[in-house]
Structures are given as structure tokens and as C-alpha cells.
Design a protein around this motif. Structure first.
Motif, PDB file in Angstrom:
ATOM      1  N   LYS A  65       2.124 -40.777   2.464  1.00 10.19           N
ATOM      2  CA  LYS A  65       0.834 -40.553   1.819  1.00 10.19           C
ATOM      3  C   LYS A  65       1.012 -40.323   0.316  1.00 10.19           C
ATOM      4  O   LYS A  65       0.247 -40.853  -0.501  1.00 10.19           O
ATOM      5  N   VAL A  66       2.040 -39.515  -0.001  1.00  8.21           N
ATOM      6  CA  VAL A  66       2.294 -39.253  -1.421  1.00  8.21           C
ATOM      7  C   VAL A  66       2.677 -40.540  -2.144  1.00  8.21           C
ATOM      8  O   VAL A  66       2.192 -40.826  -3.249  1.00  8.21           O
ATOM      9  N   LEU A  67       3.554 -41.312  -1.484  1.00  6.43           N
ATOM     10  CA  LEU A  67       3.960 -42.579  -2.099  1.00  6.43           C
ATOM     11  C   LEU A  67       2.780 -43.536  -2.265  1.00  6.43           C
ATOM     12  O   LEU A  67       2.658 -44.233  -3.279  1.00  6.43           O
ATOM     13  N   ILE A  68       1.896 -43.535  -1.240  1.00  3.98           N
ATOM     14  CA  ILE A  68       0.716 -44.387  -1.330  1.00  3.98           C
ATOM     15  C   ILE A  68      -0.163 -43.943  -2.492  1.00  3.98           C
ATOM     16  O   ILE A  68      -0.684 -44.766  -3.264  1.00  3.98           O
ATOM     17  N   SER A  69      -0.326 -42.612  -2.630  1.00  4.36           N
ATOM     18  CA  SER A  69      -1.137 -42.100  -3.744  1.00  4.36           C
ATOM     19  C   SER A  69      -0.507 -42.457  -5.087  1.00  4.36           C
ATOM     20  O   SER A  69      -1.200 -42.867  -6.028  1.00  4.36           O
ATOM     21  N   ILE A  70       0.821 -42.303  -5.136  1.00  2.00           N
ATOM     22  CA  ILE A  70       1.517 -42.641  -6.384  1.00  2.00           C
ATOM     23  C   ILE A  70       1.370 -44.121  -6.696  1.00  2.00           C
ATOM     24  O   ILE A  70       1.090 -44.516  -7.838  1.00  2.00           O
ATOM     25  N   GLU A  71       1.542 -44.949  -5.673  1.00  2.18           N
ATOM     26  CA  GLU A  71       1.406 -46.382  -5.879  1.00  2.18           C
ATOM     27  C   GLU A  71      -0.018 -46.764  -6.265  1.00  2.18           C
ATOM     28  O   GLU A  71      -0.234 -47.624  -7.126  1.00  2.18           O
ATOM     29  N   ARG A  72      -1.002 -46.080  -5.631  1.00  2.00           N
ATOM     30  CA  ARG A  72      -2.394 -46.348  -5.990  1.00  2.00           C
ATOM     31  C   ARG A  72      -2.652 -45.958  -7.441  1.00  2.00           C
ATOM     32  O   ARG A  72      -3.331 -46.683  -8.186  1.00  2.00           O
ATOM     33  N   GLN A  73      -2.099 -44.813  -7.841  1.00  2.00           N
ATOM     34  CA  GLN A  73      -2.248 -44.390  -9.226  1.00  2.00           C
ATOM     35  C   GLN A  73      -1.584 -45.373 -10.182  1.00  2.00           C
ATOM     36  O   GLN A  73      -2.135 -45.709 -11.239  1.00  2.00           O
ATOM     37  N   ARG A  74      -0.408 -45.851  -9.775  1.00  2.00           N
ATOM     38  CA  ARG A  74       0.279 -46.847 -10.607  1.00  2.00           C
ATOM     39  C   ARG A  74      -0.544 -48.126 -10.716  1.00  2.00           C
ATOM     40  O   ARG A  74      -0.618 -48.747 -11.789  1.00  2.00           O
ATOM     41  N   GLU A 121      -3.371 -47.406 -13.070  1.00  2.11           N
ATOM     42  CA  GLU A 121      -2.857 -47.388 -14.442  1.00  2.11           C
ATOM     43  C   GLU A 121      -2.499 -48.787 -14.921  1.00  2.11           C
ATOM     44  O   GLU A 121      -2.749 -49.150 -16.076  1.00  2.11           O
ATOM     45  N   LYS A 122      -1.919 -49.562 -14.010  1.00  2.75           N
ATOM     46  CA  LYS A 122      -1.552 -50.934 -14.368  1.00  2.75           C
ATOM     47  C   LYS A 122      -2.799 -51.760 -14.655  1.00  2.75           C
ATOM     48  O   LYS A 122      -2.824 -52.552 -15.620  1.00  2.75           O
ATOM     49  N   GLU A 123      -3.837 -51.586 -13.829  1.00 10.12           N
ATOM     50  CA  GLU A 123      -5.078 -52.313 -14.068  1.00 10.12           C
ATOM     51  C   GLU A 123      -5.696 -51.909 -15.398  1.00 10.12           C
ATOM     52  O   GLU A 123      -6.181 -52.763 -16.156  1.00 10.12           O
ATOM     53  N   ALA A 124      -5.675 -50.571 -15.670  1.00 15.89           N
ATOM     54  CA  ALA A 124      -6.218 -50.107 -16.950  1.00 15.89           C
ATOM     55  C   ALA A 124      -5.416 -50.662 -18.119  1.00 15.89           C
ATOM     56  O   ALA A 124      -5.970 -51.094 -19.138  1.00 15.89           O
ATOM     57  N   GLU A 125      -4.098 -50.655 -17.951  1.00 13.03           N
ATOM     58  CA  GLU A 125      -3.243 -51.199 -19.009  1.00 13.03           C
ATOM     59  C   GLU A 125      -3.494 -52.692 -19.196  1.00 13.03           C
ATOM     60  O   GLU A 125      -3.547 -53.193 -20.324  1.00 13.03           O
ATOM     61  N   THR A 126      -3.655 -53.397 -18.066  1.00 21.94           N
ATOM     62  CA  THR A 126      -3.940 -54.832 -18.147  1.00 21.94           C
ATOM     63  C   THR A 126      -5.281 -55.079 -18.836  1.00 21.94           C
ATOM     64  O   THR A 126      -5.409 -55.975 -19.684  1.00 21.94           O
ATOM     65  N   THR A 127      -6.300 -54.273 -18.465  1.00 24.55           N
ATOM     66  CA  THR A 127      -7.609 -54.411 -19.114  1.00 24.55           C
ATOM     67  C   THR A 127      -7.512 -54.135 -20.605  1.00 24.55           C
ATOM     68  O   THR A 127      -8.113 -54.838 -21.434  1.00 24.55           O
TER      69      THR A 127
END
Length: 322
Positions: free
Chosen positions: A176-185, A188-194
């Protein structure tokens, strides 16, 4: 049966090894049919190609005192053909029991006794196979150089049920933690891409604006240069016309200056008088202004009588016209 038979067969991938009265002979035979003395000579095939030894049920205790069990560990190994006699002489036909089966038990217990259950079961589990291979090969190279360890495959050990449930719960939470971290990444990646897209779009628009501005400036500069060239051409043309007019006026002035002689002036006077429609002669001509000098000069050249005849003819002609 091996001791009673005379003819025997060595299978492919093996070599034939012989004993006489329990003493190992140095005779090594290749695959195929061979003869031996019955009852006296004993024969045994020894594999010299790759073979997999499966070591099962290996119990061990971790550093924290938890007992775990490795159900199966597979060791891929090979005995060199040139070391068959030496290896069998020192360790017998079951040489792999000494250097593989028993050695695996020893090395696994050594590995587990210095590590916690968390390390053995999760953290460093991926290292067990490589460490077992290095440990086995190190001792074989030192004591039984004919044995080559190719690889070691280790299955997941069996742990107590209660501890397994805890590990399962821990793995679920970790997932669950890894999923949350990956979701956050991902966010962040989408925001960075935008952000990168927006920056790229802004840079593109800025470059386009700069290019359009430079194009307009170039057009203005080109128009200015064209205007300057037109002005220069116009000024040059006007200068040429002015120079031509000035030159013509100068030449006309010079020509007129050359023409202003008494004879030319008299000629022009006569032409002007001749073009008049009425000429009056008499003692009193109050309304006529005559340059006496020019007229005198003219009359002095003409005989007096010819002048009177001409004048009388003109007077009569005018009268008749009237």
C-alpha cells in the motif's frame, strides 16, 4: 551383476571406473562396450556432464531463534573428466554427498545463524544462491578441484504460520505504501510533464513572436532602404534636371550676350516695326515712341528716296485696307 558380467556398457556422458579387490584402478573407459574380469573386477559409471543435485529439507535457525526450513536447494555441478580418478580415490563414488549435500546443510546454517528472519526471508534472500555457490566452489577448489559448481537455486524457506501472517500483513502494508508512493510519483511526473509542456509552449510562442517581430523589422528596414534609394534616385534626377536647366540657361545667356550687337538689335527693331499693321508718318506723331538712334542708323543706310517710296506704298496700302 557388475561383478558377474564380462561385457558391460558405459553410457554417454559417463566414464567407466574399475575396482579390483576393492582397490580403485587408474583405468578410465569412455562410453561404449567394454570387457572386464568377472568376480574380480567391479565397474561403476561416473557422470562427467552437467548434473543437478537436489538437497531437500534443510532446517536452520535464524539469529533471533526462529526455526525455518528450506524445502529444496538445487546445485548444478560437473566433475571434470581428468579429475575422476583423484576425486573418487579421495572421496569415493558418493563424492557429491560430501561436497554438495552435506556442505549445503552446513553453509545454510552458517548463513541463517548470523542473520535475522527479516533478512533471511526478505532482505538478503536474493543473495543466498550466489553466496552458496561461492562457498561451495571455494572449498571444492581447495580440496576437490575436479568439482565445478555452475549455479545454486534456492526456494523460499518455510516459516511458522503465525510469522507468515505477520509477514503477509507487512507486505500488504508495504505494498500500500509503495502504491501510494508510486501514485505520488505519477502525479508529480504528470505535473512535471505538464510544466515542461507549458514551458515548451511558452518558449515556442516566444520564439514565434521573436521571428515575427524580426520579420516585421526586416520588412520595415527593407521599405526604409527602398525609400532611401527612391529618394536618392529622385534627388539625383532633380539634380541632373537642375544642372541641365542651369547649363541651358547659361548657354542661352552666353548666346544672348553674343547676339546683343547693334546690327542684331537693329534687325529685331526692323522686324518688330514690319510686323506692325499701322505706321504713321508726319511732323507730329504724339503717340509713337521711336528709338531715334536705331531709326537714325537704319535710315542713314537707306537712300532717302527708296525710304520715301516704301513709306508711301505702305501708307497707300493701309488706306486702301481701311
Amino acid at each position: 551383476m557388475n561383478s558377474l558380467s564380462i561385457l558391460h556398457q558405459v553410457p554417454e556422458g559417463h566414464v567407466g571406473v574399475y575396482w579390483t579387490g576393492g582397490a580403485l584402478l587408474q583405468t578410465i573407459t569412455d562410453p561404449g562396450f567394454h570387457l572386464k574380469m568377472p568376480l574380480i573386477t567391479q565397474y561403476e559409471p561416473v557422470q562427467v556432464t552437467l548434473q543437478t543435485d537436489q538437497v531437500r529439507d534443510i532446517p536452520c535457525g535464524t539469529k533471533g531463534g526462529v526455526m525455518i526450513n528450506f524445502e529444496k536447494i538445487e546445485v548444478v555441478n560437473r566433475l571434470g573428466k581428468g579429475y575422476v580418478y583423484e576425486t573418487l580415490l579421495n572421496y569415493g563414488v558418493q563424492y557429491d554427498k560430501t561436497w554438495i549435500y552435506d556442505k549445503i546443510h552446513h553453509e545454510i546454517n552458517q548463513f541463517c545463524s548470523s542473520r535475522t528472519l527479516q533478512e533471511v526471508y526478505i532482505d538478503v534472500f536474493y543473495q543466498i544462491g550466489e553466496k552458496m555457490k561461492d562457498a561451495l566452489q571455494g572449498d571444492c577448489t581447495r580440496y576437490a578441484p575436479g568439482i565445478e559448481i555452475i549455479s545454486v537455486r534456492v526456494t523460499k524457506p518455510t516459516i511458522p504460520q503465525s510469522i507468515r501472517r505477520n509477514f503477509k500483513h507487512m507486505e500488504e502494508e508495504r505494498s500500500k505504501v509503495l502504491i501510494s508512493i508510486e501514485r505520488q510519483r505519477v502525479v508529480e511526473k504528470e505535473a512535471e510533464t505538464t510544466k515542461k509542456i507549458a514551458i515548451s509552449e511558452a518558449e515556442k510562442n516566444a520564439k514565434v513572436s521573436k521571428i515575427l517581430m524580426e520579420q516585421k523589422l526586416m520588412e520595415k528596414d527593407s521599405a526604409r532602404q527602398q525609400q532611401e534609394i527612391g529618394n536618392q534616385m529622385y534627388m539625383a534626377h532633380e539634380n541632373i534636371l537642375a544642372d541641365a536647366a542651369f547649363y541651358r540657361a547659361m548657354k542661352e545667356a552666353e548666346a544672348n550676350k553674343l547676339k546683343l550687337t547693334p546690327q542684331f538689335l537693329e534687325l529685331k527693331f526692323i522686324e518688330a516695326i514690319a510686323n506692325n499693321t499701322k505706321i504713321f508718318f508726319g511732323d507730329k506723331v504724339p503717340n509713337m515712341v521711336i528709338d531715334q538712334r536705331l531709326l537714325g542708323n537704319f535710315l542713314q543706310r537707306m537712300p532717302g528716296e527708296m525710304a520715301r517710296e516704301v513709306n508711301s506704298e505702305k501708307v497707300s496700302r493701309e488706306r486702301s485696307e481701311i
